[in-house]
Design a protein around this motif. Structure first.
Motif, PDB file in Angstrom:
ATOM      1  N   THR A 148       0.857  -1.192   0.000  1.00  0.00           N
ATOM      2  CA  THR A 148       0.000   0.000   0.000  1.00  0.00           C
ATOM      3  C   THR A 148       0.891   1.239   0.000  1.00  0.00           C
ATOM      4  O   THR A 148       1.949   1.258   0.633  1.00  0.00           O
ATOM      5  N   GLN A 168       0.873   5.786  -0.958  1.00  0.00           N
ATOM      6  CA  GLN A 168       0.175   7.010  -1.344  1.00  0.00           C
ATOM      7  C   GLN A 168       0.942   7.730  -2.451  1.00  0.00           C
ATOM      8  O   GLN A 168       0.356   8.341  -3.322  1.00  0.00           O
ATOM      9  N   HIS A 169       2.254   7.641  -2.374  1.00  0.00           N
ATOM     10  CA  HIS A 169       3.105   8.312  -3.361  1.00  0.00           C
ATOM     11  C   HIS A 169       3.937   7.262  -4.098  1.00  0.00           C
ATOM     12  O   HIS A 169       4.628   6.467  -3.458  1.00  0.00           O
ATOM     13  N   LYS A 216       4.267   5.261   3.232  1.00  0.00           N
ATOM     14  CA  LYS A 216       3.353   5.851   2.242  1.00  0.00           C
ATOM     15  C   LYS A 216       3.995   5.961   0.864  1.00  0.00           C
ATOM     16  O   LYS A 216       3.362   6.423  -0.077  1.00  0.00           O
TER      17      LYS A 216
END
Ligand code: FES
Length: 255
Positions: free
Chosen positions: A138, A140-141, A175
């Motif tokens: 997982t 985000q960036h 992230k």
């Protein structure tokens, strides 16, 4: 004094294996020498050229190793070295590049006839697969960090490790999915990083730039002056077949 610089093009070789190769070459070569990678991280060719000059070299020979050596690097390296030469006092140094090793038929004969060790390979079900390789973690960036030869040469501070360190320091490692890549095309603007899902491109020229990028873009979701003016051109790809064809065209300098 002649100084020799061995050039290694092998992105996926570990730092440890590269360090062992470097140590062996320096220990066995008759001339003073060093070994640098053309991609990835660590000292680059310009660092080695500066080092040779600072240590009194009057002639420097670039020696590509690896069989075969990349043809595009073979074409590009002398130009990059010639660029470095323009920044040195006129007549201060002779610079040359040795022929590729695969032109040496005696060496090829030696390699093909050397005794060798062969480790047995036994059947292994799912040998192709690995633990944790089913899906991406997982994140985000998603960051594509170019470690191609031109970005590597322009970013002597080494982009990848400082970026990982700055991300860890900011507490956002979980992230970020960081992928080091080969050439991403806009080499003249290197060292480049692409940030998805936004699809924004950045030029990070120093450790300070790395810190600013992490703070402004990744942590605070703010615009950054380090962003390059490139857009994904998604619409043109859909409506304009010619533009799609253009996007797929490979530049002659891609490694
Ligand atoms: S080497 Fe990085 S964009 Fe070409």
């Amino acid at each position: 004094m002649q100084f020799e610089i061995f050039l290694v093009s092998a992105s996926y070789v570990s730092n440890r294996k590269f360090a062992a190769l470097k140590e062996n070459l320096i220990a066995t070569n008759k001339a003073p020498c060093t070994v640098v990678r053309l991609e990835h991280q660590g000292d680059n060719m310009f660092d080695a050229l500066d080092f040779a000059l600072a240590n009194g070299a009057k002639r420097i020979v670039l020696r590509p190793i690896g069989i075969p050596f990349s043809q595009s690097l073979r074409n590009w390296v002398p130009n990059a070295a010639a660029d470095w030469l323009t920044r040195q006092p006129v007549g201060s140094i002779d610079l040359a590049m040795a022929a590729d090793l695969d032109e040496d038929t005696e060496l090829l004969k030696l390699i093909s006839n050397r005794p060798y060790r062969a480790d047995p390979i036994m059947p292994k079900i799912d040998g192709m697969s690995g633990k944790g390789w089913d899906e991406p973690p997982t994140f985000q960036h998603h960051l594509l960090v170019c470690t191609g030869p031109r970005c590597h040469m322009r970013g002597s501070f080494g982009l990848l490790e400082p970026l990982k360190a700055a991300i860890a320091k900011a507490g956002i490692s979980s992230k970020c999915l960081i992928a080091s890549t080969g050439c991403l095309f806009p080499c003249n603007n290197g060292p480049v990083v692409v940030h998805y899902p936004k699809g924004d491109w950045y030029q990070l020229n120093s450790s300070q730039h790395v810190d600013e990028f992490v703070c402004d873009v990744l942590v605070n979701n703010q615009p950054s002056p380090l962003r390059l003016p490139f857009q994904p051109h998604r619409e043109e790809q859909v409506v304009d077949g010619a533009a799609l064809g253009e996007a797929r065209r490979e530049p002659s300098n891609v490694i």
